[in-house]
Design a protein around this motif. Structure first.
Motif, PDB file in Angstrom:
ATOM      1  N   LYS A   1     -57.509 -57.371  49.457  1.00 38.28           N
ATOM      2  CA  LYS A   1     -58.961 -57.282  49.258  1.00 38.28           C
ATOM      3  C   LYS A   1     -59.329 -57.671  47.831  1.00 38.28           C
ATOM      4  O   LYS A   1     -60.338 -58.355  47.594  1.00 38.28           O
TER       5      LYS A   1
ATOM      6  N   GLY B   1     -60.378 -61.394  57.088  1.00 42.25           N
ATOM      7  CA  GLY B   1     -61.626 -62.134  56.997  1.00 42.25           C
ATOM      8  C   GLY B   1     -62.388 -62.029  58.292  1.00 42.25           C
ATOM      9  O   GLY B   1     -61.816 -61.835  59.344  1.00 42.25           O
TER      10      GLY B   1
ATOM     11  N   ARG C   1     -59.159 -61.455  47.462  1.00 45.24           N
ATOM     12  CA  ARG C   1     -60.323 -62.134  48.045  1.00 45.24           C
ATOM     13  C   ARG C   1     -61.558 -61.932  47.175  1.00 45.24           C
ATOM     14  O   ARG C   1     -62.369 -62.842  47.001  1.00 45.24           O
ATOM     15  N   LYS C   2     -61.691 -60.731  46.618  1.00 44.35           N
ATOM     16  CA  LYS C   2     -62.826 -60.460  45.735  1.00 44.35           C
ATOM     17  C   LYS C   2     -62.758 -61.335  44.495  1.00 44.35           C
ATOM     18  O   LYS C   2     -63.773 -61.900  44.043  1.00 44.35           O
ATOM     19  N   SER C   3     -61.564 -61.481  43.937  1.00 42.82           N
ATOM     20  CA  SER C   3     -61.390 -62.286  42.734  1.00 42.82           C
ATOM     21  C   SER C   3     -61.625 -63.763  42.999  1.00 42.82           C
ATOM     22  O   SER C   3     -62.031 -64.514  42.103  1.00 42.82           O
ATOM     23  N   ALA C   4     -61.371 -64.204  44.236  1.00 42.42           N
ATOM     24  CA  ALA C   4     -61.496 -65.622  44.582  1.00 42.42           C
ATOM     25  C   ALA C   4     -62.943 -66.043  44.795  1.00 42.42           C
ATOM     26  O   ALA C   4     -63.261 -67.231  44.806  1.00 42.42           O
ATOM     27  N   LYS C   5     -63.844 -65.080  44.948  1.00 42.30           N
ATOM     28  CA  LYS C   5     -65.243 -65.423  45.187  1.00 42.30           C
ATOM     29  C   LYS C   5     -65.860 -66.012  43.925  1.00 42.30           C
ATOM     30  O   LYS C   5     -65.611 -65.521  42.816  1.00 42.30           O
ATOM     31  N   PRO C   6     -66.683 -67.052  44.074  1.00 42.15           N
ATOM     32  CA  PRO C   6     -67.294 -67.679  42.885  1.00 42.15           C
ATOM     33  C   PRO C   6     -68.307 -66.751  42.221  1.00 42.15           C
ATOM     34  O   PRO C   6     -68.858 -65.875  42.838  1.00 42.15           O
TER      35      PRO C   6
END
Length: 576
Positions: free
Chosen positions: A568, A15, A571-576
């Motif tokens: 990665k 991050g 993190r991409k999947s966790a973005k709203p």
């Protein structure tokens, strides 16, 4: 340089932190020209004709209007005859007057359409002659959107509403606020910096404080610095408190220590200040004498993360803890006093010489403080961040921004992380003594540096390769040609055939890569020479085998690639 993203990242290093809370958003402002935006564009012939002897800079800072009023008297020695002077200055800081050797010039004698100020001299200067030009200019300097990654001034305020100002111009260069030669090798021999600020504000600066003059509602701080890196000349203004002390160097000299910080932070500031002598002793023991011992080790709290401003390192880490027992951002910036300020890359294409060495100093310092567990933890985090999109060194001149930009073929953060890991692999390959002997020659230009017997160095990757070969008496060009000039890492193929372990290196473009490989068989470690990139070892049936048990080798490891890709995706999947 800009802080490595490791010092600003999440625990797994993936991050990127944003600006510190004290920063304010950049206002609408005129765009920079392409020439001003890129530091290190090809040097024009006019600049090559002169040597930069002295810069006397007078800068009045007005926080209320976010503006400066300035004049610069620049003295040059002519390396060749010239009738023109050319310096870099953002055209958004209008020039109001210019004089040469005290004689005013008509406005028709200068022009600055794109950020390179061209001054027609009234008389040609012969080779070996001197010329002095005074430039009056001012206005609203470019405001950084996110210092230090985006260059410019930061106009901020303290918690109690007082002005807090800092400059950080590494990427775009010194021409954002003073007329300079915006090149790594454009350093003046001497700079006298006069900073005028409203009372009761304080203006810490580079080098030695010559004096402070009281001028009614304002004060002027006069600082003097020798051979400062151009982008490392800085403006710092705030309601600072100061801690001061001394360090008795192992080289016999006494070095002043100074830290400027904000009110209300006394306990944290004293704890950070207590780290200064320990850091100094580590670097002096490992590398050599502090290059600016007759000036100071200085640090100033800034409204942005940090930058290696020579003898006045910017610190904006907000006293963050990382579990390592030292402030890693401060230690990284301080490493640049050796790797960046004393030894400067001759071109930005060799920028890894600054960042790779400075980044390596953090795991080595952690090892010195706490042993191998923290050392290997650092190396593992660095390894996770290596990207291998482009070679660390292109072999052709680059601007500073091009080095960072993936779209322009730049290595980006690999100059930090891959550079550090490559150096540590070299360290293990050639041994402790040869490694540090090579560093001393690179940094000081001599094997026996002592206070007063060395000068700043401009260096290239080829210089370091030559030095390593000289010190070791062997040819290690194969090592650098793979790690520096190829994007991909070498792969190590390992296969067992009965009682034999066969090893083979696969280097990019089939380059030779005779890197020895340690193999642990049960409790015994053996080194396979790999003279032609291949080697084998007798391994009894049923033996436990570990390749590279002490993590000496920087190589392609699919397990790490898969892990980084997975992280990665998470993190991409966790973005709203």
């Amino acid at each position: 340089m800009r802080p490595t993203l490791l010092t600003l990242s999440l625990a797994l290093g993936l991050g990127i932190a944003g600006p510190t809370l004290a920063q304010t958003a950049a206002p609408s402002q005129p765009p920079l020209t392409a020439l001003t935006k890129d530091s290190g564009t090809p040097m024009p012939a006019e600049q090559k004709r002169v040597h930069f002897d002295h810069a006397e800079l007078h800068i009045a800072v007005t926080p209320d209007t976010r503006s400066i009023a300035a004049s610069a008297t620049l003295t040059f020695g002519a390396l060749e005859a010239t009738d023109v002077l050319m310096v870099d200055l953002d055209r958004n800081l209008p020039v109001s007057a210019i004089s040469v050797d005290g004689q005013p010039l008509p406005a028709s004698a200068w022009s600055n359409p794109e950020g390179r100020l061209r001054i027609q001299l009234p008389h040609a200067v012969a080779k070996g002659g001197k010329v002095s030009v005074t430039i009056a200019y001012g206005g609203k300097p470019h405001v950084a959107k996110m210092a230090p990654w985006d260059g410019g001034f930061v106009w901020s305020h303290t918690k109690d509403g007082q002005p807090w100002v800092g400059s950080a111009v590494e990427g775009e260069g010194c021409d954002l606020f003073w007329p300079c030669i915006d090149q790594p090798d454009g350093k003046p021999d001497l700079v006298d910096l006069y900073v005028n600020v409203p009372k009761p504000l304080v203006a810490p600066g580079n080098g030695v404080l010559v004096g402070v003059s009281d001028e009614g509602k304002t004060r002027t701080y006069h600082w003097r610095a020798k051979h400062p890196t151009t982008y490392a000349i800085s403006i710092n203004v705030g309601p600072y408190k100061e801690l001061a002390g001394e360090y008795k160097s192992r080289y016999g000299n006494t070095i002043p220590l100074q830290y400027w910080y904000l009110a209300g932070e006394d306990a944290q500031a004293k704890a950070l200040f207590a780290e200064f002598p320990r850091m100094l002793d580590f670097f002096e023991a490992k590398i050599g004498p502090y290059p600016w011992g007759d000036e100071k080790m200085g640090v100033v709290e800034t409204p942005y993360k940090g930058m290696e401003h020579q003898t006045i390192n910017a610190y904006g880490n907000q006293y963050a803890k990382n579990g390592g027992g030292f402030d890693d951002l401060l230690q990284h910036e301080f490493a640049h006093e050796w790797f960046g300020n004393q030894m400067t890359n001759a071109n930005w294409d060799d920028m890894w010489l600054h960042e790779g060495f400075a980044t390596l100093m953090q795991p080595l310092y952690a090892q010195y403080l706490d042993g191998d567990s923290t050392y290997y933890g650092w190396l593992n985090r660095l390894r996770i961040m290596v990207e291998n999109h482009h070679p660390v060194v292109s072999g052709t001149p680059r601007t500073e921004e091009a080095v960072y930009e993936d779209a322009r073929g730049g290595p980006g953060q690999d100059i930090y992380n891959k550079g550090a890991l490559m150096l540590e692999s070299l360290h293990r390959l050639i041994g402790e003594r040869a490694f540090y002997d090579s560093i001393r020659l690179l940094v000081y230009g001599r094997p026996d540096p002592k206070p007063g017997n060395f000068a700043p160095q401009y260096r290239t990757s080829a210089d370091f390769m030559r030095i390593v070969n000289q010190v070791t008496g062997k040819d290690y060009d194969w090592f650098f040609k793979v790690y520096l000039y190829q994007a991909a890492l070498p792969k190590l193929d390992a296969k067992r055939h009965g009682d034999t372990l066969d090893l083979a290196w696969q280097a990019p473009n089939n380059l030779p890569f005779p890197m020895p490989v340690d193999v642990q068989v049960n409790d015994t470690v053996q080194t396979v020479p790999m003279t032609d990139g291949h080697g084998s070892l007798a391994v009894p049936a049923g033996a436990l085998v570990t390749i590279d048990p002490h993590s000496k080798l920087l190589r392609d490891e699919p397990r790490l690639t898969e892990f980084v890709q997975w992280m990665k995706q998470q993190r991409k999947s966790a973005k709203p």
